[in-house]
Motif scaffolding. Structure first.
Motif, short mmCIF file in Angstrom:
data_model
loop_
_atom_site.label_atom_id
_atom_site.label_comp_id
_atom_site.label_asym_id
_atom_site.label_seq_id
_atom_site.Cartn_x
_atom_site.Cartn_y
_atom_site.Cartn_z
N GLU A 1 67.25 5.34 -0.26
CA GLU A 1 65.94 4.59 0.76
C GLU A 1 64.58 5.36 0.33
O GLU A 1 63.96 5.29 0.75
CB GLU A 1 66.76 6.95 1.76
CG GLU A 1 67.69 6.26 2.23
CD GLU A 1 68.21 4.63 3.21
OE1 GLU A 1 67.18 4.17 3.63
OE2 GLU A 1 68.98 4.10 3.19
N GLU A 2 64.69 5.64 -1.28
CA GLU A 2 63.04 5.29 -1.88
C GLU A 2 62.38 6.71 -1.26
O GLU A 2 61.59 6.72 -0.86
CB GLU A 2 62.28 3.81 -1.77
CG GLU A 2 63.25 2.19 -2.14
CD GLU A 2 62.63 1.77 -1.76
OE1 GLU A 2 61.16 1.53 -1.18
OE2 GLU A 2 62.33 0.93 -2.93
N LEU A 3 62.97 7.15 -1.03
CA LEU A 3 62.82 8.65 -0.63
C LEU A 3 62.02 9.90 -1.44
O LEU A 3 63.37 10.13 -2.82
CB LEU A 3 63.97 9.81 0.20
CG LEU A 3 64.02 8.98 1.22
CD1 LEU A 3 64.60 9.62 2.23
CD2 LEU A 3 62.53 8.84 3.13
N SER A 4 61.62 10.73 -1.70
CA SER A 4 60.83 12.01 -2.17
C SER A 4 61.95 13.08 -2.07
O SER A 4 62.28 12.56 -0.98
CB SER A 4 59.08 11.82 -2.20
OG SER A 4 59.10 12.15 -1.52
N PHE A 5 61.51 14.00 -3.22
CA PHE A 5 62.30 14.87 -2.58
C PHE A 5 61.94 15.64 -1.14
O PHE A 5 62.21 16.92 -0.97
CB PHE A 5 62.14 15.96 -3.71
CG PHE A 5 63.15 16.17 -4.98
CD1 PHE A 5 64.26 16.77 -4.50
CD2 PHE A 5 63.64 15.40 -5.71
CE1 PHE A 5 65.46 16.83 -5.10
CE2 PHE A 5 65.13 15.74 -6.76
CZ PHE A 5 65.60 16.20 -6.21
N GLU A 6 59.98 15.68 -1.05
CA GLU A 6 59.11 16.22 -0.46
C GLU A 6 60.28 15.81 1.41
O GLU A 6 59.96 16.17 1.54
CB GLU A 6 58.15 16.08 -0.25
CG GLU A 6 57.40 17.20 -1.43
CD GLU A 6 57.81 16.52 -2.56
OE1 GLU A 6 58.31 15.41 -2.63
OE2 GLU A 6 57.60 17.08 -3.53
N GLU A 7 60.03 13.67 1.48
CA GLU A 7 60.45 13.23 2.91
C GLU A 7 62.23 13.89 2.97
O GLU A 7 62.39 13.72 3.80
CB GLU A 7 60.55 12.37 2.44
CG GLU A 7 59.53 11.51 1.96
CD GLU A 7 58.90 10.57 1.85
OE1 GLU A 7 58.17 9.82 1.92
OE2 GLU A 7 59.95 9.55 0.83
N PHE A 8 62.52 14.09 2.21
CA PHE A 8 64.40 14.53 2.25
C PHE A 8 64.16 15.77 2.89
O PHE A 8 65.43 15.69 3.48
CB PHE A 8 65.14 14.16 0.44
CG PHE A 8 66.31 14.33 1.19
CD1 PHE A 8 67.10 13.35 0.95
CD2 PHE A 8 66.97 15.18 1.17
CE1 PHE A 8 69.21 13.14 1.28
CE2 PHE A 8 69.03 15.04 1.20
CZ PHE A 8 69.24 14.37 1.55
N ALA A 9 63.50 16.92 2.13
CA ALA A 9 63.41 17.83 2.96
C ALA A 9 63.75 18.08 4.55
O ALA A 9 63.61 18.83 4.99
CB ALA A 9 63.08 19.13 1.78
N LEU A 10 61.64 17.13 4.32
CA LEU A 10 61.75 17.45 6.04
C LEU A 10 63.26 16.72 6.96
O LEU A 10 62.56 17.10 7.91
CB LEU A 10 59.97 16.29 6.00
CG LEU A 10 59.32 17.34 5.50
CD1 LEU A 10 58.04 16.37 5.34
CD2 LEU A 10 58.56 18.25 6.13
N ASP A 11 63.74 15.40 5.94
CA ASP A 11 64.50 15.00 7.11
C ASP A 11 65.53 16.21 7.64
O ASP A 11 65.96 16.00 8.69
CB ASP A 11 65.09 13.93 6.50
CG ASP A 11 64.12 13.12 7.03
OD1 ASP A 11 63.15 12.55 7.19
OD2 ASP A 11 64.34 11.96 5.59
N ALA A 12 65.96 16.62 6.42
CA ALA A 12 66.46 17.85 6.43
C ALA A 12 66.59 18.88 7.71
O ALA A 12 67.38 19.24 8.25
CB ALA A 12 67.53 18.62 5.36
N ILE A 13 65.10 19.49 7.46
CA ILE A 13 64.86 20.63 7.88
C ILE A 13 64.10 20.00 10.20
O ILE A 13 64.32 20.61 10.37
CB ILE A 13 64.09 21.24 7.76
CG1 ILE A 13 62.41 20.83 7.51
CG2 ILE A 13 64.29 21.78 6.49
CD1 ILE A 13 61.23 21.45 6.82
N ALA A 14 64.71 18.85 9.92
CA ALA A 14 63.64 18.70 11.11
C ALA A 14 64.54 18.52 12.65
O ALA A 14 63.88 19.38 13.52
CB ALA A 14 63.36 16.90 11.00
N PRO A 15 65.13 18.76 12.22
CA PRO A 15 66.14 18.83 14.13
C PRO A 15 66.05 20.32 14.33
O PRO A 15 66.08 21.07 15.07
CB PRO A 15 68.07 19.46 13.09
CG PRO A 15 68.13 18.15 12.27
CD PRO A 15 66.76 17.94 11.72
N LEU A 16 65.48 21.83 13.39
CA LEU A 16 65.19 22.88 13.78
C LEU A 16 64.11 22.42 14.61
O LEU A 16 63.84 24.33 14.97
CB LEU A 16 64.65 23.39 12.18
CG LEU A 16 66.30 23.99 10.52
CD1 LEU A 16 65.11 24.65 10.17
CD2 LEU A 16 67.03 24.86 11.64
#
Length: 325
Positions: free
Chosen positions: A49-64
């Motif tokens: 997905e050409e994602l950075s760790f920071e973007e992946f982390a934001l995706d993970a916590i977004a539902p919160l």
């Protein structure tokens, strides 16, 4: 990350955009630490997905930070309000954030693994069934989910690593009815590690050593039926190739040479599906079969087709597994 002395203030003032943004940043920082510990599991998704760790982390916590309905609180506020025992100190607040962020990261990784690998998904369902019916429970620590006895709690952090778990004796996994007891007894008596079974690592191990034994679930009993992973994937591949011929080759959307190249790429992809999921980048599957194929040309001419056919393959695998229930 902000000083711990500020975290409780932020959490009790989530209506303020400034405080809310600070909580988001803290949660992202916590998520990043867990993601780095799980790099081996997620590197494929980052590259695909050409994602950075920071973007992946934001995706993970977004539902919160999402409201299910317009008048409801955001999820993290509801969790904060309902947390037991009530959060009163900075240590409580930091513990709360670590627990809910670790849970979100784990769930996000789970969902991606299940989408990437239908076999992983099916065996995970089967293991979860065993957990519920054999007197065990799941517990999270350091961003990972572990299986422990229902009356036990994790009190230490000396967990078995993924590599050491992979090297455990194969006979420990041979008996489905004694799977958890065998593993926990071995960890207690033969190792220095906590008596906690890493869930994801267990699913990968079962997939590669005893697939057919664990892939089936029954509501009242688990019936043993023998069928091979290869047969399921081969059937799915044939379905995708038929779709390729009927939808793209027969009507001239692809010429014979292009069609042959995509067939070869799909065949390679099917092999990787049997072995844990697709490797990073669909472009890398097709490039060896089309001379001098640039990434730009791939995206313009072939990406949507190949991505669709991979989805067909995975869907047929998932449907076939469901029919085996």
């Amino acid at each position: 990350m902000k000083k711990n002395s500020e975290i409780l203030v932020f959490l009790t003032n989530l209506d303020s955009d400034l405080f809310l943004n600070n909580v988001i940043k803290i949660c992202q920082s916590i998520a990043l630490s867990y993601l780095h510990c799980n790099y081996r599991k997620i590197y494929k998704f980052l590259q695909n997905e050409e994602l950075s760790f920071e973007e992946f982390a934001l995706d993970a916590i977004a539902p919160l930070f999402v409201r299910e309905k317009e008048d409801q609180n955001i999820s993290i506020r509801t969790s904060f309000n309902n947390w037991q025992p009530a959060i009163k100190t900075e240590e409580d607040a930091l513990y709360f954030l670590n627990k809910i962020v670790a849970s979100r990261v784990e769930q996000h990784i789970y969902s991606l693994l299940k989408e990437e690998d239908p076999f992983f998904s099916k065996i995970l369902d089967s293991v979860n069934y065993l957990i519920k019916t054999q007197g065990y429970k799941k517990s999270q620590s350091l961003g990972k989910t572990y299986i422990i006895k229902s009356d036990d709690e994790i009190r230490d952090t000396l967990f078995i690593s993924q590599q050491e778990f992979e090297n455990l004796p194969t006979h420990l996994f041979a008996n489905k009815k004694k799977l958890f007891s065998n593993l926990i007894n071995y960890l207690q008596t033969e190792t220095k590690f906590v008596s906690a079974i890493p869930l994801n690592d267990l699913v990968y191990k079962l997939k590669h050593i005893n697939f057919s034994e664990y892939v089936l679930i029954k509501s009242s009993e688990m019936t043993r039926k023998q069928f091979e992973m290869d047969e399921i994937v081969d059937f799915a591949l044939k379905s995708a190739l038929k779709k390729l011929d009927n939808s793209y080759t027969a009507n001239g959307k692809l010429n014979n040479s292009e069609s042959k190249s995509i067939r070869s790429a799909l065949t390679d992809i099917s092999v990787d599906l049997k072995n844990g999921g697709i490797n990073p980048g669909l472009y890398d599957y097709l490039a060896p079969y089309i001379k001098d194929l640039s990434k730009e040309a791939y995206k313009d001419n072939y990406h949507n087709i190949l991505e669709y056919l991979v989805r067909v393959t995975k869907s047929v695998i998932a449907d076939n597994l469901q029919e085996k229930n």
